[in-house]
Design an enzyme around this catalytic site. Structure first.
Site: not given
Ligand code: 26Y
Length: 822
Positions: A365, A553-554, A559, A662, A666
């Site tokens: 992701h 968004k976060r 971003k 996403t 929306k």
């Molecule tokens: C391991 C830790 C540091 C970690 C914690 C949270 C690694 C990744 C994440 C979260 C990632 C995340 O939320 N990614 C988002 O996923 C969405 C669904 O696929 C995407 O639409 C978005 O672009 C992406 O930033």
């Protein structure tokens, strides 16, 4: 009484009186109350119970069929599930919203009060967690069998308060009132083992490995049923809670070491205490690793136990279960299933490996380097000695393969190996072992192949795919935007709730004057609704007559919330310098974002937004034209109010950084027009709406790659040569900003021009500034032409069908899972 018969062949009127009786009965029997004297809490619980009954009954039937037919099931593993409130969503999906509303009217109880009573389950950070929630909705809607496995965090995503312009985190005690949707299944608890040591012992079966002196943590499952639209197959969300074993550490118990005993209890229970808003320091990391292993091991044991109960033999696992891991957090499920198959089931290595590699699939992701977590090897080895031994063996064998394929390329072997430089790289583990690896948009899929996992792609080209994310139109249109839903219904009926591609049938109406007027009217209504909601929620007044330009968004540097802030500062300068400068329409710039508590630069950007808001307010002519508003505590419920009210959807990440996004989908679905870069799924939105109906600006991913590789970007040149940039950026440090010292935003300023420990302007804000400024002018011009703007907005809604999560799930099922619907 058979709740599910509520629906069967009954007149609406009868259904209403039946529901009323059921709720009344719940109140009586569970709380000894009547409609007249029930508290709002009791009322909510009683209504929710009546809904839960229906879902659970359907679950029993679906399970019977599943078992009878021996069907294959999906196990969806995710450290996050950002579910949001369930009550109204469930009513919609059961087709009973109208009836429940009528009941509440009949007994004179405000429906909104019911809704507001529910705490949202915020067991996720952002996109990845919300995607998992949309997946469950869709899997159930498509009648595909799934259990989602996660952690029952006692505290979910923190609540954000803005105090004196700064983010403060407040714990989210979401289960304080007890969660009505979950069912504790204590009888199915399992042990998860940490620490200790491994010993090899010779037995009659040859050399076996035993894990000794370990610490036991109990994993207690809580099941939450999730019902899709008109579905007879509820999904189950199984969340594990960590507990101390009932009789723990007899030794200290016998010694009467009460304090030590309680310390252990606290340690065990800390595992499911809190959702990490991001990882930074070592203590945190240690607990995070414990959390992830806890989830992985409890789930794998549960899977094997259930499979054996049903089929007797673990060898048939790959025919009956397929596992999807939502990013690398649950990656330890891979070695843990190996462990179970070898240590507990007595399989040989090769057979176990064959089973495991046929079962697992991994979704990536993010391409941000910091999220490809690698664990310190020593920590890993101490905490999980047996799993470490297995990962080492996987690594060893994988290296041998690499050496054969690339005998002369030791760099490559080092890059691809799973354990190297004193770290355990779970991402490499996933890619090496999994059957399929996928990205979440087409662009992201290409980046995984060409950059993130390039070496792996060369070796295993067939493993990699891209499946573009999607969102559920049930929550993000039917539940969040009833007014738009009704308008759509009047034109094309209600099939779009099941099949979102039906929205295409709105296309003929985008040139219909009456339809467009109604569409614009709906947007206006939603802007008013948001204004009222924000008045109540945060005590702020919004002007529904202004353009709502939203970035929600976060908070993350990539971003580029800061790009939008700089642009606002630019507008402020124009207003103050030139008495004739004006915008075609007043604009409200809305921001909503949580920053990770330890991400101080992100927090500084939140602070800056508040300060810029005050600056804008302080100048009368600017204030007449623009306002800047920060909406506190962005969560699913706020999103449900905010997104339907947006005119402009800001999706302005540096190209190549946002895996998909996403939120962009929306907003589009709800008739907002995107102002964005060619990043993530924006690219595909562009392809679907056409260039007339989206405002794209800035460098694309290739260009960003190229200037990055050439090392040819010098932000200071942009500062020197572009007076707009210079003026806007200088505001940060020249005393313009009210209520803060000149030093307050020095770091942000320097990060763009000089970079301290990092490259200057790593995310190319100044590079794209001019293009952004121009695109904003264009979009404002376009907004001013009302009929043509509304047409654009309507084309966005009509083109959003592709971004339904149902299409996403069908893609996964076709390319990876191979499930049959029940
Ligand atoms: C391991 C830790 C540091 C970690 C914690 C949270 C690694 C990744 C994440 C979260 C990632 C995340 O939320 N990614 C988002 O996923 C969405 C669904 O696929 C995407 O639409 C978005 O672009 C992406 O930033």
């Amino acid at each position: 009484m058979f709740p599910d018969s509520i629906n069967e062949g009954m007149q609406v009127k009868n259904r209403i009186s039946k529901i009323k009786n059921i709720i009344e009965g719940k109140l009586k029997r569970y709380y000894g109350r009547s409609f007249e004297n029930a508290s709002s809490e009791e009322m909510f619980q009683a209504v929710a119970m009546s809904i839960r009954d229906i879902i659970l009954e359907r679950g029993v039937k679906a399970n019977e069929t599943l078992e009878k037919k021996g069907m294959k099931k999906l196990c969806y593993l995710s450290a996050e599930f950002l579910m949001g409130r369930a009550l109204v969503n469930n009513m919609i999906n059961l087709g009973l919203l109208r009836e429940y509303r009528a009941v509440m009217t009949e007994i004179g109880y405000p429906f909104e009060k019911l809704e507001e009573q529910e705490n949202e389950a915020a067991l996720g950070n952002g996109g990845l967690g919300r995607l998992a929630a949309c997946f469950l909705d869709s899997l159930s809607t498509l009648n595909l069998p799934v259990t989602g496995y996660g952690i029952r965090y006692e505290y979910g995503m923190f609540c954000q308060r803005i105090i004196e312009g700064q983010q403060t985190e407040v714990p989210d005690d979401w289960t304080a009132q007890g969660d009505i949707w979950e069912i504790e299944r204590r009888a199915e608890q399992l042990e998860v083992h940490f620490d200790g040591m491994v010993e090899e012992v010779w037995t009659d079966n040859g050399l076996t490995v035993v894990h000794k002196n370990y610490q036991t943590v109990m994993a207690v499952p809580y099941d939450m049923p999730v019902i899709g639209y008109d579905s007879h197959v509820p999904a189950t969300l199984r969340l594990w809670r960590a507990e101390c074993p009932a009789v723990f550490d007899l030794h200290s118990f016998n010694k009467g070491d009460f304090v030590c005993m309680l310390q252990q209890k606290e340690l065990a229970e800390s595992i499911s205490k809190v959702l990490y808003p991001k990882d930074d320091h070592i203590n945190g990391r240690m607990l995070r690793l414990r959390q992830y292993y806890f989830l992985a091991s409890a789930t794998m044991q549960c899977l094997v136990r259930e499979h054996k109960k049903m089929y007797g033999d673990v060898r048939s696992l790959p025919e009956k279960v397929v596992i999807q891991i939502n990013d690398i957090h649950p990656a330890l499920a891979i070695p843990d299933l190996m462990r179970i198959l070898i240590d507990a089931e007595g399989l040989g290595w090769d057979e176990a490996y064959d089973i495991v590699s046929r079962m697992f699939n991994y979704t990536n992701h993010t391409v941000m380097q910091e999220a490809l977590a690698a664990w310190p090897e020593q920590l890993f080895k101490t905490m999980l000695p047996r799993v470490y031994a297995i990962v080492s063996e996987i690594d060893e064998r994988f290296r041998q393969r690499l050496c054969k394929s690339y005998p002369d390329d030791r760099d490559k072997t080092a890059r691809m190996s799973i354990i190297a430089y004193d770290e355990v790289r779970t991402a490499n583990l996933c890619v090496a072992v999994c059957n399929r690896v996928n990205g979440v948009s087409q662009l992201h899929g290409r980046i995984l192949k060409s950059r993130t996992f390039r070496d792996f792609y060369v070796m295993f080209p067939g493993k990699f795919t891209a499946i573009t994310n999607g969102i559920t139109q049930r929550r993000w249109l039917a539940a969040a935007n009833p007014a738009l839903c009704e308008l759509i219904y009047d034109h094309i009926g209600d099939q779009f709730i099941r099949d979102c591609r039906e929205l295409e049938r709105l296309k003929p109406y985008v040139d219909d004057r009456r339809f467009l007027d109604d569409f614009a009217h709906v947007k206006q209504q939603n802007k008013k609704r948001l204004s009222e909601y924000m008045q109540k929620r945060q005590g702020i007044a919004l002007d529904p007559g202004s353009v709502f330009d939203v970035q929600a968004k976060r908070l993350h540097e990539y971003k580029r919330q800061l790009l939008k802030v700089l642009h606002i500062l630019h507008l402020y300068r124009r207003f103050t310098e030139n008495d004739h400068f004006t915008l075609p329409r007043p604009v409200t710039f809305l921001f909503a974002a949580k920053a990770s508590p330890a991400y101080w630069r992100a927090k500084s950007i939140i602070h800056l937004i508040s300060v810029v808001s005050a600056l804008v307010d302080s100048h009368p002519r600017t204030r007449e034209n623009i306002r800047v508003v920060f909406l506190e505590n962005y969560n699913v419920t706020l999103a449900e109010h905010l997104i339907p009210a947006a005119d402009i959807s800001e999706q302005i990440s540096t190209a190549g950084c946002e895996a998909s996004g996403t939120g962009n989908m929306k907003f589009m679905l709800n008739g907002a027009v995107t102002l964005g870069t060619m990043d993530g799924a924006n690219v595909e939105i562009f392809e679907r709406v056409g260039k007339e109906n989206i405002f794209i600006f800035g460098a694309d991913a290739q260009e960003i790659d190229r200037i990055g590789a050439e090392n040819s970007y010098h932000p200071k040149d942009y500062f020197d040569h572009d007076e707009h940039i210079r003026e806007a950026l200088s505001c940060l440090v020249d005393g313009t900003l009210p209520g803060v010292g000149k030093d307050q935003f020095q770091d942000l300023y320097r990060s763009l021009l000089y970079g301290d420990y990092d490259r200057a302007d790593k995310y190319y804000l100044l590079y794209d500034f001019d293009a952004y400024r121009t695109a904003f002018e264009k979009i404002m011009g376009a907004y001013n032409d009302t009929p043509s703007w509304t047409r654009k907005a309507a084309v966005n809604t009509a083109s959003a069908g592709y971004f339904s999560v149902d299409r996403t799930i069908e893609d996964y099922n076709r390319m990876i899972w191979g499930l049959d619907s029940i």
